[in-house]
Design an enzyme around this catalytic site. Sequence first.
Site, short mmCIF file in Angstrom:
data_model
loop_
_atom_site.label_atom_id
_atom_site.label_comp_id
_atom_site.label_asym_id
_atom_site.label_seq_id
_atom_site.Cartn_x
_atom_site.Cartn_y
_atom_site.Cartn_z
N HIS A 14 0.82 -1.22 0.00
CA HIS A 14 0.00 0.00 0.00
C HIS A 14 0.85 1.27 0.00
CE1 HIS A 14 0.42 -0.08 4.47
NE2 HIS A 14 0.30 1.22 4.33
N ASP A 57 -0.12 -7.53 1.52
CA ASP A 57 0.39 -6.16 1.55
C ASP A 57 1.92 -6.16 1.60
OD1 ASP A 57 0.46 -3.41 1.68
OD2 ASP A 57 -0.21 -3.29 3.77
N SER A 139 4.15 2.67 7.98
CA SER A 139 3.85 1.53 7.11
C SER A 139 5.06 1.14 6.29
CB SER A 139 2.71 1.87 6.16
OG SER A 139 1.51 2.01 6.85
#
Length: 184
Positions: A14, A57, A139
């Site tokens: 992402h 992911d 992230s």
Amino acid sequence: MMGYRDEFVLTAAHCQASIYYVHVGLHEFINDQTPKGIGVIRAIRHEHYNEKMKSNDIMLLKLSEKVQFTKHVRQIKLARQLVSLPQNCTVSGWGYSDNRPYMASKLREVNVTVVDSESCAAHHSYCSVGETGPAQGDSGGPLVCENELAFGIVSFRTRSFPINYVFVKIPDYFDWIEHHIMKK
């Protein structure tokens, strides 16, 4: 992001962007003293990444040049298989601090407690509980546990109590990583 080999970096899918620069060995952003980043020539996002479900992911970034390892820059080894739930885990990153609208200027680190969860395991993830964990903007960062192995990648924060943070489980994707690195 975490390094793998000398020309690949592992991150979350992402984190897809149109342009990437990877900084290695950086612990503090200091205005114009921050070294130039390494460009990325190819992003390899997992072919079954599902943004809505937040599954698979994981993404590899192929760098435009090889990383020069020094005493301050070294690659992190990836966990290949899981024998038991990892213990003594930390997450590091540059995420937003104390509800401020900008990223941290110094690399930060926090301890997290990984828990055994059937739901997380079924989605090839680790989950953690507790008040502390990655911040907004962390992230793609590493979940590093015993023996300084990267066991996971910061994926997202969840609102389903008591689970607070979800990490992509690297051992479940090790064959995928190897396959794409060998293809170069």
